[in-house]
Design an enzyme around this catalytic site. Structure first.
Site, short mmCIF file in Angstrom:
data_model
loop_
_atom_site.label_atom_id
_atom_site.label_comp_id
_atom_site.label_asym_id
_atom_site.label_seq_id
_atom_site.Cartn_x
_atom_site.Cartn_y
_atom_site.Cartn_z
N GLY A 108 41.74 32.46 51.70
CA GLY A 108 42.29 33.16 52.85
C GLY A 108 43.60 32.59 53.35
N ARG A 345 35.57 31.31 40.24
CA ARG A 345 35.93 29.92 40.53
C ARG A 345 34.66 29.16 40.87
NH1 ARG A 345 38.80 31.77 45.96
NH2 ARG A 345 36.96 32.19 47.21
N HIS A 463 35.50 35.32 56.46
CA HIS A 463 36.35 34.16 56.72
C HIS A 463 35.59 33.08 57.48
CE1 HIS A 463 39.38 31.87 59.03
NE2 HIS A 463 40.01 31.89 57.87
N TYR A 876 30.41 -5.94 47.49
CA TYR A 876 29.72 -4.87 48.21
C TYR A 876 30.61 -4.33 49.32
CZ TYR A 876 29.16 -8.22 51.94
OH TYR A 876 29.43 -9.11 52.94
P1 ADP Z 1 42.03 35.80 48.06
O1 ADP Z 1 42.56 34.58 47.42
O2 ADP Z 1 42.32 35.90 49.49
O3 ADP Z 1 40.61 36.05 47.69
P2 ADP Z 1 42.74 37.75 46.08
O4 ADP Z 1 43.99 37.60 45.33
O5 ADP Z 1 41.53 37.32 45.38
O6 ADP Z 1 42.89 36.99 47.46
O7 ADP Z 1 42.67 39.27 46.47
C1 ADP Z 1 42.15 39.80 47.63
C2 ADP Z 1 41.22 40.93 47.29
O8 ADP Z 1 41.87 41.92 46.50
C3 ADP Z 1 40.03 40.46 46.47
O9 ADP Z 1 38.88 41.11 46.93
C4 ADP Z 1 40.36 40.90 45.08
O10 ADP Z 1 39.21 41.17 44.33
C5 ADP Z 1 41.16 42.18 45.31
N1 ADP Z 1 42.07 42.43 44.21
C6 ADP Z 1 43.03 41.60 43.78
N2 ADP Z 1 43.65 42.11 42.70
C7 ADP Z 1 43.07 43.30 42.45
C8 ADP Z 1 43.26 44.29 41.45
N3 ADP Z 1 44.17 44.17 40.48
N4 ADP Z 1 42.48 45.40 41.49
C9 ADP Z 1 41.56 45.52 42.47
N5 ADP Z 1 41.31 44.63 43.44
C10 ADP Z 1 42.06 43.51 43.44
MG MG Z 2 39.87 36.12 45.92
MG MG Z 3 43.81 36.85 50.94
#
Ligand code: ADP
Ligand code: MG
Ligand code: MG
Length: 931
Positions: A108, A345, A463, A876
Site C-alpha cells: 500500500g 509473495r 489496509h 552470553y
Molecule cells: P499493491 O502493491 O498495492 O498490491 P498492485 O500492483 O499489486 O499494488 O496492484 C493493485 C491491484 O491491481 C491489485 O489488486 C492487482 O491485482 C491489480 N492489478 C494490477 N495489475 C493488474 C492487471 N494487469 N490486470 C488486472 N488487475 C491488476
Molecule cells: Mg499487490
Molecule cells: Mg497500491
C-alpha cells in the site's frame, strides 16, 4: 553492451526470475518466476523496468538514463505482439497496468495505475470490441480517477465527490449498479474537473499516459508515505536501489458476473493454520478488495459458486508453497471464467502464525530447522509476549459488536477517530484505540501510536489489517455495527460512544467490548516452546574460534532481574542465569529503605556496621529467593552502584522513621541534624560522582556486608540441597587497583564466613566493564577478575560523553542531520563502544585464555546488538526477562548468520560430501553459476 534495464515476462517464459528481487523488485521477480517453467502459471504478459533505473533517475535529478526509452519501446512492441493489440489503438486498444515494487514488499505504499491506454476514442473501440459498453466506461472512469490522482496529483476526494453525486442522483448505492449513462456522466464530469484542476485536458495519448505513470511510480519512491514506511520498518535510505516498474497487460475482473478479483493466503496469516483462505469480489477490479469499499466474500464461497476456478486456485496454492517453501500471499483475477495470477509473495504474518508455520513446515519436511529459525523475526516473538484479556474480567465484559479478527492481541483504550488525534493523545500519555471507517496509508503515524485499531468496513486483507499485523497491533476490522455519526461520535446498535470513551477489542476473536477490560501478560505456546528449543540447540552447539584466547563453546542467554519474582519469570522464559542482579533495587524496598537510610546517616564505621547488621538478613533472604528461582544457574550480583543521595528520605515522616531506627540502634540524632546530613550527600554530577566501587573504597563495610549476605545465602541454599552459583560483580571500576583492593576485602569475608559456618561455597568475583579506562587497562583489570560483564548503558554514556537522561534533547537532530543512524542506547555502537568491548575481551583473554565475558546493558535484548556480541566473542547476553525469548531467537540467528558468512570457505569441501546431502540434489549447480 548497454545495461539491460527492461525484463520481459509472458508467453510461458521470462528474462528474469525470483533471484532478481534486488533488480526487478519482489513483484516483478515473482511475476517472472510464475510465468516461466516449471511453474508456468497463467500470468498476463508484461515487462519490468529495473530498480537500477530508479536509482539512476534520482542520481540524474529525476531524469531517465538515455538508453531507457529505446529499451521500453522494444519490449512494448514485444508485449503488443504477444497480446495481438496495440497501445492507443482506437479500435482494439491494449490496456496495461503500471505497478510498483521494491525488493522488500511495502504494502500500500506506492500506487498502481490500472486500465492505462484508454482515451475518448479507445473507450468506444473497447466497448465495440467487447460488446460491453458498461465495462468499457467503468474501466475508463477508474483510469481517469487513478491516473488523475496518482500520476497527476488531483485530489482523490474531488473524484469521489463526483462519483457520489452521480450515484445519489441515480439512486444507487454501489458503484457496479451504475448504468452506462451514469458512467458516461461520471467520465464527462471527471474530465471537466480534471481540466479545471490541471489547466489542460486529460491526456489522450496512450504513450504519454504510460510515461506519466512510469514517472509517477518512480516519483512515489520518495513520497512521504514511502519514506515514513521505510523509517518505521528500519529500512535505511540507500540500502535499497528503489522501486521497479512493471507494465503488464490488463485482465478484467469487472466484466460482469463471471469476472472477479481476489486476494488469498496459502495458510491463515493470523493463526498460521494450514487452511486456504482469502477474499474476493465479483465484478470488481483489483483495488476494490483491499480498499474496503465493499466487504468482500470469503474464498470458501467461491468453492460453492465456482468450483472450477476454486480447484484451479487450490492447485496453484500447493505448487507455489512447494516452490517458495513459504506461506504465499497471492492476487488473482478472473476474466469471464478464466483465472489469472497477478502477484505472489511470501505473506506477512502475525507472530503466532510465523512460529506455527515455521514449526509445521519443518514437520512437513518442506524446510529445515535452520530455515525455520531464520523465518521467524525477533519482532514476531515479541508479539507473542503481548497481553491478552484477564479471563475473569472478560467474562464480565459487555460485548457490543464483533468484526473480523484481523490482528491478534487484546487492547483497551480511549477511542479517537483520526490518526492525528491518536498521535496527540498518545503523546499526552493516554492509551487510545483508533476507530476509523477504514484506514489509509496517511493514517500510519496514528496507527503506530494506538494500542489497537478498529474499523467499520474492510476485510482481513484491508489496509488496516495488513498494517496492524505488521506492527503487531491488535486490530478488529469490518465491524459493520459501527455507525459513524459525526467527527466525534459513533453509535453501535443505537448506543452512542464519544471520543474519549473506553472500548476494548480482542484482535484474536474479533470481539468489541464496552469499557475497560484488564489485560494480562502472555504465556509461551507449545509451538513457541518447540521453536525456541531449536534455537537453543543452535546456540548451545555453536563453537567460535576467536583470534585471541581459547575456543568458545555455546552462546548463552541470561536475564537481568533484581527480585525473586523477576528470576522466576526469567526462568520460565528460558533464561540460563541472572546476568545482572542490581542490589540497590533491594534497598529501595520499603521494608529495607529506612534501615539503609539509617546506615548512610552514620558518620563512623562502627555506627554503620551496626546499621548494616539490620540489613544483612533481609539482603540474604533476597539472595536465597533468587538462587532458588534460578535452580543452580549462575547469578551475578552487582554490589551497590548508585550515588547515596538517591536513597535519602524525601519527607518529614520518612526522616522521623530513620530517627526511630537510629535510636533503636543506640544512636541519638534529631531530625534536623539528620536532614542536614542527608543534604551533604547532594552532588553536582552524581553519575560521575561518589558511586559504584567508589562507595566500596570509602565504606568497605558496605561491600563486606553484601559479601557476607551472599555467602550466607549460598550456605543456606547448600544446606537445603539447593544448588547455586553466586558471582559477585563490582561496578564502575576504572583502575585495576580498585578491583584488587575490593576483591581482597571480599575474599577475607568469604574465608571468615566459611570458617565460622564450617561450610565451603564457590563464590567468584568479577567486574562490570563500563568505564572506558577499564576496557583500555583490561589486561591489568583481568588479573583481579574471574569474569567481566559489559555494562553497555554506562559504557555508551561514558564513551560518547552523552548523558543518558539528557540525550533525548539532541539525538533527534543527530538522526535527521545524518550524524547518527541509530540510538546508541538502543543499538550498540559497533564502531566506538563495540571496539572498546572487543579490545577489552581480547586483552583479557591474552592473559586468561578462556576468560568469561557477557553483556548486561539494554543492548543485550536488541537483536542487532546480540549479533555483534556473538561476533565479538562474548559468552552470553543478558536482558530483561520479557525479552529472553527474543534474545534466544536472535542469538540463534546470529550463530546461523555467522555460519553463512563463513560458507565460501566451506565450498571447497569435497564435492562428494555436498552431493550426498539430500537438499543439494534438488538444487543443481545453477546457483553457483549464476553470479
Ligand atoms: P499493491 O502493491 O498495492 O498490491 P498492485 O500492483 O499489486 O499494488 O496492484 C493493485 C491491484 O491491481 C491489485 O489488486 C492487482 O491485482 C491489480 N492489478 C494490477 N495489475 C493488474 C492487471 N494487469 N490486470 C488486472 N488487475 C491488476
Ligand atoms: Mg499487490
Ligand atoms: Mg497500491
Amino acid at each position: 553492451m548497454a545495461t539491460k534495464y527492461v525484463y520481459f515476462f509472458g508467453n510461458g517464459d521470462a528474462d528474469g526470475d525470483e533471484s532478481m528481487r534486488a533488480e526487478l523488485g519482489g513483484k516483478g521477480a515473482n511475476l517472472a518466476q510464475m510465468a516461466k517453467a516449471p511453474l508456468s502459471l497463467p500470468v498476463p504478459p508484461g515487462f519490468t523496468i529495473t530498480t537500477d533505473v530508479c536509482q539512476e533517475y534520482y542520481k540524474l535529478g529525476r531524469k531517465y538514463p538515455a538508453d531507457l526509452e529505446a529499451q521500453v519501446d522494444k519490449f512494448l512492441a514485444k508485449l503488443e505482439k504477444a497480446m495481438g493489440k496495440k497501445l492507443g489503438d482506437e479500435n482494439d486498444p491494449l490496456l496495461v497496468s503500471v505497478r510498483s515494487g521494491a525488493a522488500i514488499s511495502m504494502p500500500g505504499m506506492m500506487d498502481t495505475i490500472l486500465n492505462l491506454g484508454l482515451n475518448d476514442k479507445a473507450v468506444e473501440g473497447l466497448a465495440k470490441k467487447t460488446g460491453n459498453e458498461k465495462f468499457a466506461y467503468d474501466a475508463y472512469r477508474r483510469f481517469i480517477q487513478m491516473y488523475g490522482d496518482v500520476a497527476m496529483g488531483v485530489d482523490h476526494d474531488k473524484f469521489e465527490a463526483i462519483l457520489e453525486s452521480v450515484k445519489n442522483k441515480a439512486g444507487v448505492k454501489s458503484d457496479q449498479e451504475l448504468s452506462v449513462e451514469n458512467l458516461k456522466e461520471v467520465v464527462a464530469k471527471y474530465k471537466e474537473m480534471y481540466k479545471k484542476e490541471k489547466g489542460e485536458a486529460f491526456p489522450q495519448d496512450a504513450k504519454k499516459q504510460m510515461w506519466g505513470a512510469i514517472g509517477a511510480v518512480f516519483g512515489s519512491w520518495m513520497n512521504e508515505r514511502a519514506i515514513k514506511y521505510r523509517q518505521l520498518n528500519n529500512i535505511k535510505e540507500g540500502t535499497l536501489k528503489g522501486t521497479a516498474v512493471t507494465v503488464m497487460a490488463m485482465v478484467f475482473g469487472n466484466k460482469g458476473d463471471t469476472s472477479g478479483t481476489g486476494v488469498c493466503f496459502s495458510r491463515d496469516p493470523s493463526t498460521g493454520e494450514n487452511v486456504f483462505m482469502g477474499e474476493y469480489l465479483m465484478n470488481a477490479q483489483g483495488e476494490d478488495v483491499v480498499a474496503g469499499i465493499r466487504t468482500p466474500q470469503k474464498l470458501s464461497e467461491l468453492e460453492k459458486t465456482n468450483k472450477k476456478i476454486y480447484d484451479e486456485l487450490c492447485k496453484i496454492r500447493a505448487r507455489l508453497e512447494k516452490h517458495y517453501k513459504d506461506m504465499q500471499d497471492m492476487e488473482f483475477t478472473v476474466e469471464e471464467g478464466k483465472l489469472y495470477m497477478l502477484q505472489c509473495r511470501n505473506g506477512k504474518r502475525t507472530g503466532a502464525a510465523a512460529v506455527k508455520i515455521a514449526v509445521d513446515m519443518v514437520a512437513e519436511k518442506l524446510i529445515t530447522k535452520d530455515m525455520a529459525i531464520n523465518r521467524v523475526e525477533p519482532q514476531h516473538v515479541d508479539q507473542l509476549l503481548h497481553p491478552t484479556f484477564n479471563k475473569a474480567e472478560l467474562a464480565k465484559g459487555i460485548k457490543i459488536a464483533s468484526g473480523l479478527n484481523a490482528s491478534p492481541g487484546a487492547a483497551c483504550g480511549q477511542i479517537v477517530f483520526t490518526a492525528a488525534a491518536a498521535e496527540e493523545w498518545a503523546k499526552a500519555g493516554k492509551k487510545v484505540l483508533l476507530v476509523r471507517k477504514e484506514t489509509s496509508p496517511d493514517d500510519i503515524a496514528g496507527m503506530v501510536a494506538a494500542e489497537g485499531i478498529l474499523t467499520a468496513t474492510g476485510g482481513r486483507t484491508s489496509h488496516a489489517a495488513v498494517v496492524a499485523r505488521g506492527m503487531g497491533t491488535p486490530c478488529v476490522c469490518g465491524v459493520e455495527a459501527i455507525k459513524i455519526l459525526d467527527a466525534k461520535t459513533i453509535s453501535v446498535d443505537g448506543k452512542k460512544y464519544k471520543e474519549g470513551d473506553f472500548l476494548s477489542i480482542d484482535g484474536s476473536t474479533g470481539a468489541v467490548y464496552a469499557g475497560q477490560i484488564a489485560t494480562e501478560d502472555a504465556k509461551l505456546s507449545k509451538e513457541l516452546d518447540t521453536f525456541l528449543g531449536w534455537c537453543d540447540e543452535v546456540r548451545n552447539n555453536s563453537v567460535r574460534t576467536p583470534a585471541v584466547g581459547a575456543k568458545i563453546k555455546g552462546f548463552g542467554v541470561r536475564a537481568n532481574g533484581d527480585q525473586p519474582v523477576d528470576a522466576e519469570n526469567a526462568f520460565k522464559f528460558g533464561a540460563e542465569g541472572i546476568g545482572l542482579c542490581r542490589t540497590e533495587h533491594m534497598f529501595f524496598d520499603p521494608a529495607k529503605l529506612p534501615y539503609f537510610q539509617a546506615m548512610i546517616a552514620c558518620d563512623t564505621k562502627e555506627m554503620r556496621e551496626k546499621a548494616l547488621k539490620d540489613i544483612l538478613p533481609l539482603q540474604k533472604k533476597d539472595f536465597v529467593g533468587i538462587f532458588k528461582a534460578m535452580k543452580g544457574q549462575p547469578v551475578i550480583i552487582r554490589f551497590l552502584d548508585p550515588p547515596l543521595h538517591e536513597f535519602t528520605p524525601k519527607d518529614k515522616a520518612s526522616i522521623n522513621e530513620v530517627v526511630k531506627i537510629l535510636k533503636a540502634q543506640g544512636v541519638k540524632m534529631d531530625a534536623a541534624t539528620l536532614e542536614a546530613r542527608f543534604n551533604t550527600l547532594h552532588e553536582s554530577n552524581p553519575m560521575m560522582g561518589h558511586r559504584g566501587c567508589r562507595l566500596a573504597i570509602t565504606y568497605p563495610e558496605i561491600s563486606m556486608m553484601q559479601t557476607e549476605a551472599v555467602v550466607l545465602a549460598a550456605i543456606e541454599c547448600q544446606k537445603a540441597g539447593i544448588k547455586c552459583q553466586p558471582n559477585i560483580m563490582i561496578p564502575i571500576v576504572g583502575e585495576p587497583r580498585e578491583l584488587a583492593t575490593i576483591r581482597s576485602e571480599c575474599e577475607s569475608v568469604i574465608a571468615r564466613v566459611q570458617k565460622e559456618k564450617g561450610v565451603k561455597v564457590n563464590v567468584t568475583i568479577g567486574t562490570m566493564i563500563e568505564i572506558p579506562r577499564a576496557a583500555i587497562l583490561s589486561d591489568e583489570v583481568v588479573k583481579s577478575a574471574d569474569f567481566y560483564s559489559f555494562g553497555t548503558n554506562d559504557l555508551t554514556q561514558m564513551t560518547f560523553g552523552y548523558s543518558r537522561d539528557d540525550a533525548g534533547k539532541f539525538l533527534d537532530a543527530y538522526y535527521t542531520r545524518n550524524i547518527l543512524d541509530d540510538d546508541p542506547f538502543k543499538t550498540l555502537d559497533k564502531n566506538g563502544v563495540g571496539e572498546l568491548i572487543k579490545m577489552a575481551v581480547n586483552k583479557a583473554r591474552s592473559v586468561k585464555a578462556d576468560f568469561h565475558c557477557g553483556i548486561c546493558g539494554e543492548h543485550g535484548g536488541d537483536p542487532e546488538s546480540i549479533k555483534f556480541c556473538y561476533e565479538a566473542g562474548l559468552n552470553y547476553v543478558s536482558c530483561s526477562p520479557f525479552r529472553v525469548p527474543i534474545a534466544r531467537l536472535a542469538a540463534a540467528q546470529a550463530v546461523l548468520a555467522s555460519k553463512a558468512a563463513t560458507k565460501p570457505a566451506a565450498k571447497k569441501a569435497p564435492a562428494k560430501k555436498a552431493a550426498a546431502k539430500p537438499a543439494a540434489k534438488k538444487a543443481p549447480a545453477k546457483k553457483t553459476t549464476k553470479k
